[in-house]
Design a protein around this motif. Sequence first.
Motif, short mmCIF file in Angstrom:
data_model
loop_
_atom_site.label_atom_id
_atom_site.label_comp_id
_atom_site.label_asym_id
_atom_site.label_seq_id
_atom_site.Cartn_x
_atom_site.Cartn_y
_atom_site.Cartn_z
N LEU A 6 0.87 -1.34 -0.10
CA LEU A 6 0.08 0.01 -0.03
C LEU A 6 0.89 1.47 0.13
CD1 LEU A 6 -3.25 -0.74 2.25
CD2 LEU A 6 -3.16 -0.07 -0.18
N THR A 7 2.03 1.18 0.76
CA THR A 7 2.90 2.26 0.77
C THR A 7 3.12 2.74 -0.52
OG1 THR A 7 3.68 1.31 2.82
CG2 THR A 7 5.16 3.21 1.96
N SER A 8 3.70 1.76 -1.36
CA SER A 8 4.01 2.11 -2.70
C SER A 8 2.99 2.58 -3.62
CB SER A 8 4.90 0.83 -3.43
OG SER A 8 3.97 -0.36 -3.19
N VAL A 9 1.78 2.02 -3.32
CA VAL A 9 0.52 2.45 -4.07
C VAL A 9 0.18 3.82 -3.56
CG1 VAL A 9 -2.07 2.22 -4.52
CG2 VAL A 9 -0.45 0.15 -4.20
N PHE A 10 0.29 4.32 -2.52
CA PHE A 10 -0.04 5.57 -2.10
C PHE A 10 0.91 6.67 -2.58
CE2 PHE A 10 -2.25 3.95 2.21
CZ PHE A 10 -3.29 3.72 1.47
N GLN A 11 2.01 6.18 -2.83
CA GLN A 11 3.16 6.98 -3.62
C GLN A 11 3.36 7.14 -4.99
OE1 GLN A 11 6.56 4.97 -1.86
NE2 GLN A 11 6.47 6.15 0.09
N ALA A 12 2.17 6.60 -5.60
CA ALA A 12 2.14 6.30 -7.00
C ALA A 12 1.32 7.99 -7.47
CB ALA A 12 1.27 5.21 -7.39
N GLN A 13 1.17 7.72 -8.95
CA GLN A 13 0.81 8.94 -9.66
C GLN A 13 -0.76 9.25 -9.11
OE1 GLN A 13 1.18 7.20 -13.36
NE2 GLN A 13 -0.81 7.85 -13.86
N PRO A 14 -1.20 10.50 -8.62
CA PRO A 14 -2.19 10.95 -8.04
C PRO A 14 -3.43 9.91 -8.61
CG PRO A 14 -1.27 12.75 -8.22
CD PRO A 14 -0.57 11.77 -9.17
N SER A 15 -3.66 9.84 -9.94
CA SER A 15 -4.76 9.09 -10.66
C SER A 15 -4.80 7.71 -10.11
CB SER A 15 -4.58 9.38 -12.19
OG SER A 15 -3.31 8.55 -12.46
N VAL A 16 -3.72 7.00 -9.59
CA VAL A 16 -3.98 5.82 -9.23
C VAL A 16 -3.98 5.79 -7.73
CG1 VAL A 16 -2.58 3.60 -8.82
CG2 VAL A 16 -2.51 4.63 -11.04
N ALA A 17 -3.45 6.78 -6.91
CA ALA A 17 -3.31 6.59 -5.66
C ALA A 17 -4.56 7.25 -4.83
CB ALA A 17 -1.95 7.40 -4.95
N VAL A 18 -5.12 8.38 -5.43
CA VAL A 18 -6.13 8.86 -4.89
C VAL A 18 -7.40 8.12 -4.45
CG1 VAL A 18 -8.14 10.47 -4.98
CG2 VAL A 18 -5.60 11.11 -5.51
N PRO A 19 -8.11 6.92 -5.40
CA PRO A 19 -9.08 6.24 -5.10
C PRO A 19 -8.49 5.19 -4.00
CG PRO A 19 -8.69 6.06 -7.37
CD PRO A 19 -7.51 7.00 -6.72
N TYR A 20 -7.31 4.77 -4.09
CA TYR A 20 -7.13 3.63 -2.94
C TYR A 20 -6.89 4.72 -1.55
CZ TYR A 20 -6.49 0.27 -6.34
OH TYR A 20 -6.81 -0.47 -7.21
N ILE A 21 -6.30 5.52 -1.69
CA ILE A 21 -6.07 6.68 -0.43
C ILE A 21 -7.64 6.82 0.32
CG2 ILE A 21 -5.55 8.68 0.64
CD1 ILE A 21 -3.26 9.05 -1.19
N GLN A 22 -8.30 7.06 -0.76
CA GLN A 22 -9.80 7.41 0.09
C GLN A 22 -10.40 6.20 0.78
OE1 GLN A 22 -11.55 8.96 -3.71
NE2 GLN A 22 -10.76 11.04 -3.37
N ALA A 23 -10.27 5.13 -0.23
CA ALA A 23 -10.85 3.80 0.17
C ALA A 23 -10.39 3.07 1.40
CB ALA A 23 -11.09 2.87 -0.96
N LEU A 24 -8.76 3.23 1.46
CA LEU A 24 -8.31 2.14 2.38
C LEU A 24 -7.73 3.34 3.45
CD1 LEU A 24 -6.37 -0.07 0.00
CD2 LEU A 24 -8.53 -0.47 1.10
N GLY A 25 -7.85 4.63 3.48
CA GLY A 25 -7.41 5.27 4.76
C GLY A 25 -7.96 4.99 5.81
N PRO A 26 -9.26 4.96 6.14
CA PRO A 26 -9.83 4.85 7.31
C PRO A 26 -9.65 3.35 7.86
CG PRO A 26 -11.43 5.64 5.49
CD PRO A 26 -10.25 5.56 4.82
N PRO A 27 -9.72 2.26 7.14
CA PRO A 27 -9.44 1.19 7.67
C PRO A 27 -7.98 1.01 8.21
CG PRO A 27 -10.02 0.75 5.34
CD PRO A 27 -9.99 2.24 5.69
N LEU A 28 -7.16 1.82 7.72
CA LEU A 28 -5.56 1.89 7.96
C LEU A 28 -5.52 2.42 9.32
CD1 LEU A 28 -2.53 1.55 7.57
CD2 LEU A 28 -2.63 3.74 6.14
N VAL A 29 -6.23 3.66 9.63
CA VAL A 29 -6.45 4.47 11.02
C VAL A 29 -6.95 3.57 11.87
CG1 VAL A 29 -7.23 6.33 12.08
CG2 VAL A 29 -6.27 6.50 9.62
N ARG A 30 -7.98 2.82 11.56
CA ARG A 30 -8.69 2.14 12.48
C ARG A 30 -7.29 0.84 13.01
NH1 ARG A 30 -12.99 2.59 9.27
NH2 ARG A 30 -12.67 0.63 8.26
N PHE A 31 -6.68 0.45 12.14
CA PHE A 31 -5.82 -0.88 12.42
C PHE A 31 -4.92 -0.34 13.47
CE2 PHE A 31 -1.63 -2.34 11.34
CZ PHE A 31 -1.90 -3.49 12.05
#
Length: 2043
Positions: free
Chosen positions: A1882-1907
Amino acid sequence: MERAHSLLLSEVACSQLAEHQRPQFIFEWLNHLKELLPATDRVDIKQNQRRLIEQLSGVLIGSPGPPTRWLLAHCVALLYRLGDPIAASLFVDRCHDIIRSKDDSPSGLPTRLAAMACLGALFEQLGRMLVGSFKDTLTNLLKAMKSAESQGRYEIMLSLEKILRGLGASAVPCHRDVYKAARACLTDRSMAVRCAAAKCLLELQREAVFLWTSELENVAMLCFRAFEGSNYSVRVSVAKLLGSLLAAAVEPRQPTAPRQAGRGRSSLEEVMDLLSVGFLRGGAGFLRASGDMLKGTTSVSKDIRIGVTQACVVFVSTLGSSWLEGNFPAFLSLLMELASHGRATQTPGDAAVTRRCVSFILRSTLGSLLGEKAQTNAAKQLCLAVAAQKPAIDAALTDGNVETRVSAADVAASQHMLVCCLQELGGLIQGLGTTAAPLLTDSSTALVDTVISVLLHPAASARLAAAWCLRCVATAMPSQCSPLLDRCAERLVALKSSPEAVAGYGAAVAALVAAVQHCPLGIPHTKGMVVLSLAEDLLRSASQNSRLSLQRTQAGWLLVSSLITLGPAVVEHHLFRLLLLWRCVFPASLREQEMELRRGDYFTWQVTLVGRAGALCAMKNLLLHCRELVTDDIISRLLTPLACAVALLTKLPALLRSYSSSVRSSSVVYRLRVYELLALLPPHTYQESFGLMMNQLVSDLSGSDNLNQPCSELTLLPPLCHHDDLQLVGPALHHTDHRYIQEQLHGSSVGGGSLDNDAFSLCEKSDEAPAPLPPPVALTAAAVRLFGALHPHVISAQRVKILEQFVETVNQLKGQRQQTVQTHVCAALCSLLKHQAGIRGSLGPEEVRSPALSLLSGALESACPLLRCLAAEGLARLVQAVRDPGFTVSVSLLCFDRLKTARDAASRSGYALALGALHRYTGGISSPQHLSTCLGVLFTLSQDSTSPEVQAWSLHSLSLVVDLSGGLYRAHAEPSFTLVLRLLLAAPPTHPEVHQSLGRCLHALITCLGPDLQGEGAAVSSLRSSCLVGCGVMQDSPDALVQARAVSCLQQLHMFSPPHVNLAKLVPALCAHLCSSYLCLRRALVACLRQLVQREALEVSQHAVTLVKELPRRDNTQLDVTIKEVGLEGALFTLLDRESDPGLRRDIQETLVHMMASSATSGKLGHWLKLCKDVLSATTDCLAPVEARQDDEEADGARDDDSSAFKARSEAGGPFTALRWATRRFAVQCVCRIIAQCESADPAHFDMALAQERRLHESTDFLVLHLGDLVRMAFMAATDHSDQLRLAGLQTLLDIIRRFSAIPEPEFPGHVILEQYQANVGAALRPAFTADAPPDVTAKACQVCSAWIASGVVSDLRDLRRVHQLLASSLAKVQAGRDTCSQLYNEATATMETLAVLKAWAEVYIVAVQRSSQKESPNRMADLSVSSSLANRGSGSESEGAGLLKLVQSDLLTLSRLWLAALQDYAMLTLPQENASQLPATGGSFYTAETLNQARAHYSSSWAPMLHATSLWLHSTGFLMSDDTPVNLSRPATPTSMGRTGGGAKSPEDINTDRLHLILGISVEFLCSPHSDDQMENITSCLRALQALLDVPWPRAKIGSDQALSVELLSVLHRLMVTRESVSVQLAVLDLLRQIVTATQEHVREKRHSAEVDDGAAEKETLPEFGEGRDTGGLIPGRSLVFGALELCLCVLVRKLPQLSPKLAGTSPTGPGGSVWSLTDSDCRLVASALCVLSELPSVCSPEGSVSILPTVLYLLLGVLRELTGAPAAGPVGGAGLGAVVQASLQALKSVLASPMSRQEKSCGAWRLLLRSALNTLLGLWDAGDGVVDQVSLLTALTVFLLSAGPDVCTVEPLHALCLQRFTAGMDAKDPLVVSRCYQLLTSVFQAQPSVAVPYIQALGPPLVRFLQTAERSRPQSAEELLGVLEGVRAMEALVQAADESQRAPLVAILFPVLVSFLLDENALGSAPAASRSLHQAALKDLMRLGPQHSAVFRSLIASSPALKSRLEAAVKGNQESLSAKASSANPTAKSSPSITLKTNFL
């Protein structure tokens, strides 16, 4: 024998038996008693003695048969010796009474004979105890002698022999009486009695001194009379007697009291005079001889001459080798007097016999008694004897005044002497081989000059013998062949006006050329031209001078004939000149021939006939030696000469009438040549001459002219008889040691073979001196052969007529003339029938049968036994040819009828044999009825004791019936056994031929029963005991042939039923006779031993040694001493050295090999090595090694190694004395065998440390502990005088280096055990590089040199230089070129040597390069490294690899030129036949055009290393021309001279292209051709060469730009991949594939780049369409590189992972690599390489092309991923290998996804769709596996997609949702490893170009914080869980980084409290688990790192939350204290770390 377990005979059991079974029962009991008595307690024996004596007496008077009586006598004597001997005299008296009794009944005789036998045995065993009754016994026996018949006389002689043996000196008073009796018996009419008398006298002469003093002459005369009319066994026995007496006279065994006559010891002269008298006058006294002389009949019978010859051999053998060495000159001169005596050489026949006899004496004494050194001395003496005749020759040649002229008698006398001396000299030299070299250089004997001087002798036989002797010199020392040829050819030209010189030197040149057949090294090709020119010159000039015409004509054709023996390679160049010669010698047409007859005188006709006979002989040789050159075209050219030759035959009678006898001998030879030639030609070629030829043959065979010629049955008939039947004729036809002279006996008065009968026989390929028969005899034999070949092709009516004419002729004649014609005609008929069977034609009309039958039945009744054998064979062949059951029955009925009526022994024996022979070719006559009748007749005949001959023949016939009836015979087996046993037990010993036939029957019966003999039933065991009894009877027989038969019967029995043959009895019996004087017995013994040791080698050796320990009192032979010292193995080595019979030698060698195979690797390794070493050291000279060592000593005086031990050649007096080189070579080969055997045995054999350790605990022996001995033996062999031995020694050295080079020395780490033997290796190699070393030795030594340097044993360059120097010297020789090369051998040998040198250098260079590259990158090329040992030891010494390279570097330029030249030659030579015209006319760089075929073999064995080395050299130069000056090669420049730019015509570019194509061409040609597995190293060399080439940019560019070439390479590689299982080859293939794809990639890139530059296109996206697929996207199989590469990759992947293929998906994994989990590491490497290549393929294509291959590539990549992730075990993939494959597949996926093609406008749409499908497949893999899937790898692959494929592939629904789902599943996984990897990705996905990273940040950020927030509550317990939390923190950081500046603060505000929540206070810190502590420290570090970056957020957070602040401060403080505590403990004065202060300041 189960019925007789006690000492006593079970009389009850005996009485229950039938009458015919009792003798066998009694015999078994006696046999049992004989074994039991010595083992029984003395008390028991005494208790039973009375009863036993009664029982034995009962047997005695029960008329026992011969074997029983001897056994009985033995038992009686044994009983008295072991029991109470006092009563023995009573038994003696009882025997006396029996002998005196006048009982004449049939049962009385056997009893009397048994009593005589008992007397002999009693005296033998009890000796002087019975001395009182000796006088009576002797008187009785001598009295009985007067009235006794032959059996009685025989038995009395045997008894007297035993009595004398038992009494020794006590019998002296009666010696004269015994002598008198034996004298009478020695000339008895019964041969057996003569033998017994000879044995008796032999025993008598031990004590009776008068026999070899005062009575010597009388005894000698007596012996001569005994030889007269004798048979073979008598001659052997009497010769032994006479030889022993003469030896005793010359060297008395005991000092003799001076006799009144004053006779002490006799001199050698007196003894030889005695023998000469016998030889010249026979047994006649003086008076009779003088009477004969008056009458003029003075011929001595041949039996006497042959007997005297054998006696002379015994005489010398008895005195021994040292006596012979000392007295040879005197002995030789006496022999020569005999050879040249007028009386011995009155007729040519006599002269031939005499010469044969003298030659036999010399061969048997010098050839078998002396060692090599003594033989060399003997050769010198023979040379001096020849030189002594020189004055006579010179005088004969100079026609001076009458006084100096030598009489014709002197010339004749010298001729016979010279023939004997020269033949023996030739034989000795041939046996010595190259060890005879010192003889030639010895000026005192001047051997060659002496022999050449005889070539001018007036007598033809002496000249031919000298020529033969020169041929032997050339065969033994091939280096002498050329110089001798030049010398003789020169003299021939110089002296061509002397008839003797032309004949003599002509014969010598021919003999030398013919010797080349035996010399693999050959002679220079030009010598053939010289010989042909000489021949043409002689034939042209023949007519110029009538005095020389005959000699020149004959010499000319003799040279042509010898030239043809050089074989097709030479003859094809001269064929047309030969055809011209043949055309000239015959008339051009038949009309011209008619005209010829009208002119000419007798001399011209004589010359013409000699010339034409010579021409025909040359044609015959062409057919024999060059069959493949004789095409239909050539035959058609020979037809006219042939027609003329045949037509002339009819005119010969007219010529004979005109010119009488002067033309007769030439005409006989001419006819002989015509017949010989026609017999070799296919009959259809001379069809029109059939009638003419048939008339000629019929008149030759039955015409009146030939009737007075004496008939020689022995030369004519044996080849046509069946070899089994020849045994009936007598041992003379068997192979005996005396066969050489035995043949003379049966030869007619024509005399035996002799070289002067046919000079052309010098050209034959034989090792022994040829002895052609006199022409008339040879003519008859040739006529018989031709008749057989021709008759089937004649018209039917003619066939009948010819046979009827034969019958008529035979019936008209009488007496001797009838027998002659009958012999000829029957021989012709049998030849015809034999030929008929070969061609399977029909015999002709029925009318043929009657004359054929009548001829054969007449011959069956002949008095000549050979003719009867022939007729029986002929009858069998006739039945076979007719193939009519009715005829077969009628023939057998005819035999039955004749047997009923015939009374004479000859007819009955003939028809009896015919009955058996009939079964031979009719597959067993299958009716049981017929078999019973046949057996009834044969059983009756075989019991006819009145005629031993009929008995012998009918029993032989019975054995044939048994053998040929197969299973049908089973029903008759028991009665047959009964019959055979009854006869064996009853047949008198005086007729050994009956026993021999009985032996054959027993053998046939054992074979017939076969494996059934193993059975356990009563019937089978009684049959088995019958077999054993029969064998026992035959073993005790006095006749050697019968003993031999017994041995082969036991051997057969052992094969079918091993447990029932008692080895403890058999082996000692075999060993006891190994020194027998009968060859057939020795053969049988060794054949039996060979079979025994295959199963029970150890037992056999043990039993052999027990024999020696229990030896009875007898003369110890040399062999027993040897067995005592070195066991049976050593004895066999001694025997091998002595024997000359090839079959027997082969058997001995096989026996030794089997013994070695079974015991060398087990317990007796040391014993075998010592034995081989002793054999090798058993030589009489120690020159070679010392010389070889001297320069070494000077070079390095201070060196201390164990080579000092090498100075002494042989340890003082080993068990062997002076063995020949052939035996020593076999010992060296044995050493190689032992090394090879140990390889497959215990690994400790090749591991010093392990061997030493195991040696401490167990008593086994290991090869590595004997390394010193192995090297020493190899050294001794490699420095010997014998070239054959040197080759074997070098081969051994090579084996040692290969097997031992990598074994470390435990005491000196970093060193190997072979290092200490450097000096020895150097010294062993040096002699092979001297100027006079033969090329094959040098070639082998080069191989050893390169192996030694490459083995890396020696790391010090100074030490390496010694061996390197040797190679350098040979390289200099190669550079010097052909011009300086000595013209001793064929040019092909120069090729062999040159290529061996170049190959050795290539191997050294390859190793040097590999070592230096290993230094640079240790892991590169490891998969294909030369040997693992190099890799292990590569890092041992830094300078080694580079140093070795430096050594080679200096010669590299030269070498590279030479390698390229050799490769070019090889490429030329591998061209197919149709391109032969392209080959250069002058030959190549290293071969000549004429020796092209021989050269091919040498090239094919050495090209591969040169190819590899050349490409490595090109690799090192990078294909840049370093130096254009041509190296000085004195060779003809070939049309496409490689690498030589002297002409300046070619540019460097062209030269490089040529070189590249040469290497590629050779490699591809080799890899395409079908070849066997043994060429693995050649395949590896090719692949390595190609790898090295493709590493260089220039050739890469060449191959990349040439698509057709790349595709061809790929198809070759594909084929290799499919056909070779070797991993290293497959890896190399994939490596090459990668290189080729890379080359193409570079090429495509280059073209695109240049196109862009040209177009000036700013937009990179619009790439021009370069690459495969162009604008259509189509790939054509077979022309497409990408398609080929795909095929190859698919091939690898599907073989290793069959599940990839939809067809194989359901199958269970069969072979290796069926499932992922069975993949080995190397399989994994293969799969990884294939994936790597796959991923490169899209970039080689055009956009459209890439679209067409993308589905395949993606399918395979994902398929592999599916296989790897559908793992049965959870978690990451098991095994490092599989891990690497996963990495490779992900890497490959990444490079495909990142391909520029996906962004190209022409293809991006298609790519996008395909990549989406691929992503869909990938997402489906989570559900694909049956069990758990490997989520980590799949998530990684998914991430690769997200990062590389771009948003337009991954953000499409429903793929996007699925991706998120997979990540969410990963975050929630149970397995902490999956979780941690998921966050990492995920770290590498978050660091990718925005068009790839943004949807993942939006979707997977909350579960990450919860974890992360849950981690505070449930802290990580394990390291894995900790990793997950830390990776989560990393992901959160990346998320923060990815947000816009404006959005970051709130995110940081979430992250900081999480981090602070991970901190612990001081109290908790101490007690917290390790994972929590690590988390605490990591969080603290992160806070200190991130705080300053986001200081504002940080401050506000701390300000707003006091809890956070206090927690953080406590943590910081605790941390600071712990750090300061650490620092103060470590370094009290040190200040605290600045980083901490920084952070504290920051707070």
